[in-house]
Scaffold this active site. Structure first.
Site, PDB file in Angstrom:
ATOM      1  N   ARG A 198       0.908  -1.154   0.000  1.00 29.85           N
ATOM      2  CA  ARG A 198       0.000   0.000   0.000  1.00 29.85           C
ATOM      3  C   ARG A 198       0.948   1.205   0.000  1.00 29.85           C
ATOM      4  NH1 ARG A 198      -5.235  -2.639   0.408  1.00 29.85           N
ATOM      5  NH2 ARG A 198      -5.002  -4.401   1.797  1.00 29.85           N
ATOM      6  N   ASP A 209     -10.067  -1.841  -6.258  1.00 28.03           N
ATOM      7  CA  ASP A 209     -10.542  -0.515  -6.679  1.00 28.03           C
ATOM      8  C   ASP A 209      -9.552   0.605  -6.355  1.00 28.03           C
ATOM      9  OD1 ASP A 209     -11.100  -0.714  -3.986  1.00 28.03           O
ATOM     10  OD2 ASP A 209     -12.914   0.503  -4.101  1.00 28.03           O
TER      11      ASP A 209
HETATM   12  P1  ATP Z   1      -7.936  -4.584  -2.080  1.00 26.72           P
HETATM   13  O1  ATP Z   1      -9.359  -4.465  -2.595  1.00 26.72           O
HETATM   14  O2  ATP Z   1      -7.461  -5.981  -2.113  1.00 26.72           O
HETATM   15  O3  ATP Z   1      -7.718  -3.920  -0.782  1.00 26.72           O
HETATM   16  P2  ATP Z   1      -6.992  -2.268  -3.502  1.00 26.72           P
HETATM   17  O4  ATP Z   1      -6.333  -2.117  -4.811  1.00 26.72           O
HETATM   18  O5  ATP Z   1      -8.349  -1.627  -3.356  1.00 26.72           O
HETATM   19  O6  ATP Z   1      -6.999  -3.807  -3.149  1.00 26.72           O
HETATM   20  P3  ATP Z   1      -5.825  -0.187  -1.842  1.00 26.72           P
HETATM   21  O7  ATP Z   1      -4.875  -0.274  -0.691  1.00 26.72           O
HETATM   22  O8  ATP Z   1      -7.095   0.533  -1.653  1.00 26.72           O
HETATM   23  O9  ATP Z   1      -6.037  -1.675  -2.352  1.00 26.72           O
HETATM   24  O10 ATP Z   1      -5.053   0.546  -3.042  1.00 26.72           O
HETATM   25  C1  ATP Z   1      -3.786   0.094  -3.475  1.00 26.72           C
HETATM   26  C2  ATP Z   1      -2.883   1.268  -3.760  1.00 26.72           C
HETATM   27  O11 ATP Z   1      -3.435   2.058  -4.821  1.00 26.72           O
HETATM   28  C3  ATP Z   1      -2.710   2.270  -2.614  1.00 26.72           C
HETATM   29  O12 ATP Z   1      -1.771   1.844  -1.674  1.00 26.72           O
HETATM   30  C4  ATP Z   1      -2.244   3.505  -3.359  1.00 26.72           C
HETATM   31  O13 ATP Z   1      -0.880   3.416  -3.680  1.00 26.72           O
HETATM   32  C5  ATP Z   1      -3.064   3.415  -4.655  1.00 26.72           C
HETATM   33  N1  ATP Z   1      -4.261   4.269  -4.540  1.00 26.72           N
HETATM   34  C6  ATP Z   1      -5.427   3.967  -3.936  1.00 26.72           C
HETATM   35  N2  ATP Z   1      -6.285   5.011  -3.981  1.00 26.72           N
HETATM   36  C7  ATP Z   1      -5.636   6.011  -4.622  1.00 26.72           C
HETATM   37  C8  ATP Z   1      -5.959   7.366  -4.967  1.00 26.72           C
HETATM   38  N3  ATP Z   1      -7.138   7.901  -4.668  1.00 26.72           N
HETATM   39  N4  ATP Z   1      -5.013   8.096  -5.595  1.00 26.72           N
HETATM   40  C9  ATP Z   1      -3.826   7.571  -5.912  1.00 26.72           C
HETATM   41  N5  ATP Z   1      -3.447   6.315  -5.600  1.00 26.72           N
HETATM   42  C10 ATP Z   1      -4.326   5.536  -4.972  1.00 26.72           C
END
Ligand code: ATP
Length: 324
Positions: free
Chosen positions: A73, A104
């Site tokens: 993350r 997402d």
């Molecule tokens: P899971 O559903 O398994 O948790 P995910 O992809 O939703 O997976 P997140 O931790 O929400 O997991 O997002 C992964 C990474 O994407 C974040 O650590 C960050 O680096 C990037 N990210 C998430 N949201 C944003 C945003 N609004 N702007 C820029 N980067 C983002």
């Protein structure tokens, strides 16, 4: 023309991510492209942790859970400065397009990055939560569902022997797909999920369902964020109202993410990986590869992120009807 593609895994790891990396690598090479993996998701993109992969680098990884190229993350990627650094890595490495495997959050970051730097980005849904709009399934969901079902089967043995109410906490972020479908597969007495409010009524129903039908044990699944405090809170509420019930709480936790991917997840990841590369060859950008009625589809990333996928009403009905 795209000569070099970058691929990364980001967010929570999911079984089948390795199969997707393998598919992207081999399909990319088959298209005459150079494939570079980026370690640790967006963090590695900022830090420049990049390596060219050959077909041999992905040999033997299809049965392995987790993600060989690591996930992270990364808060820096939320800032324009962080994304600028990430773009500098792409320029330095001559990466023309990016394939991001994650949920997402990963797609939100990828979509923003694509717009800011006019970069083709393709998303592959890799998350156990199955919460992305535009795809019937996400990579890792089937494996996690099977892991949870096996755990329920084991808990059933002890629940029956001691005539207890087991509250089992299941992952899912804001979504109840894992919880509801594991409840159906495990023959559970109830599932408490965020999509079906009011939660208090669900809990009351859960208490009643097993016992009132003279069962001698109950297993109730609780989606981790359906109630503040999760399954432990539900157990307290039950014991307060019905002190005669003996409750036990099991938090399945990270074991739900682990393990060798199911055949379904391996196949899904393989098809999606190949389709993601093909999408780039076809000039597509800023789309997610999805699966609908067993057909591969391309869905705009913006829709996958912003539209809410709802649970199937007939699944909810089935769970309730069959728990009598
Ligand atoms: P899971 O559903 O398994 O948790 P995910 O992809 O939703 O997976 P997140 O931790 O929400 O997991 O997002 C992964 C990474 O994407 C974040 O650590 C960050 O680096 C990037 N990210 C998430 N949201 C944003 C945003 N609004 N702007 C820029 N980067 C983002």
């Amino acid at each position: 023309m795209i000569k070099t593609i970058g691929v990364l895994t980001s967010g929570g790891d999911a079984p089948g991510m390795n199969a997707a990396v393998r598919a992207v690598t081999r399909a990319g090479i088959a298209q005459g492209m150079e494939v570079k993996v980026i370690y640790r998701g967006y963090k590695g993109l900022i830090d420049g942790e990049v390596k060219t992969f050959t077909t041999q680098d992905v040999s033997g990884i299809i049965p392995r859970g987790g993600t060989l190229i690591k996930s992270a993350r990364c808060t820096e990627f939320h800032t324009p400065e962080g994304r600028k650094q990430a773009y500098e890595t792409l320029q330095r490495e001559h990466i023309d397009a990016l394939i991001v495997i994650g949920g997402d959050g990963t797609f939100t970051g990828g979509s923003l990055f694509a717009q800011e730097y006019d970069l083709p980005v393709i998303g592959i849904p890799g998350t156990i939560d199955n919460d992305l709009w535009g795809t019937d399934a996400t990579i890792g969901y089937d494996t996690a569902l099977n892991t949870i079902t096996e755990s329920i089967d084991k808990l059933r043995d002890t629940a029956t022997s001691h005539e207890r109410v087991f509250l089992v906490e299941v992952m899912g972020r804001d979504a109840g797909f894992l919880t509801l479908n594991a409840a159906i597969a495990g023959g559970c007495e109830a599932a408490i999920i965020p999509e079906r409010a009011p939660i208090l009524e669900q809990i009351e129903e859960a208490i009643g369902s097993g016992r009132r039908k003279s069962k001698n044990s109950s297993i109730v699944l609780v989606q981790e964020h359906a109630v503040e405090g999760g399954a432990a809170t539900v157990a307290q509420m039950i014991e307060k109202v019905h002190p005669e019930y003996s409750t036990r709480v099991t938090v399945l936790g990270h074991l739900q993410r682990g393990g060798s991917p199911s055949a379904y997840d391996r196949i899904l990841a393989s098809r999606m990986g190949v389709a993601a590369v093909q999408a780039l060859v076809d000039g597509q950008r800023n789309v997610m590869v999805g699966i609908q009625n067993d057909d591969i589809v391309l869905v705009p990333l913006s829709k996958a992120i912003h539209q809410k996928k709802d649970i199937k009403e007939d699944s909810w009905e089935a769970m309730n009807v069959l728990s009598i």
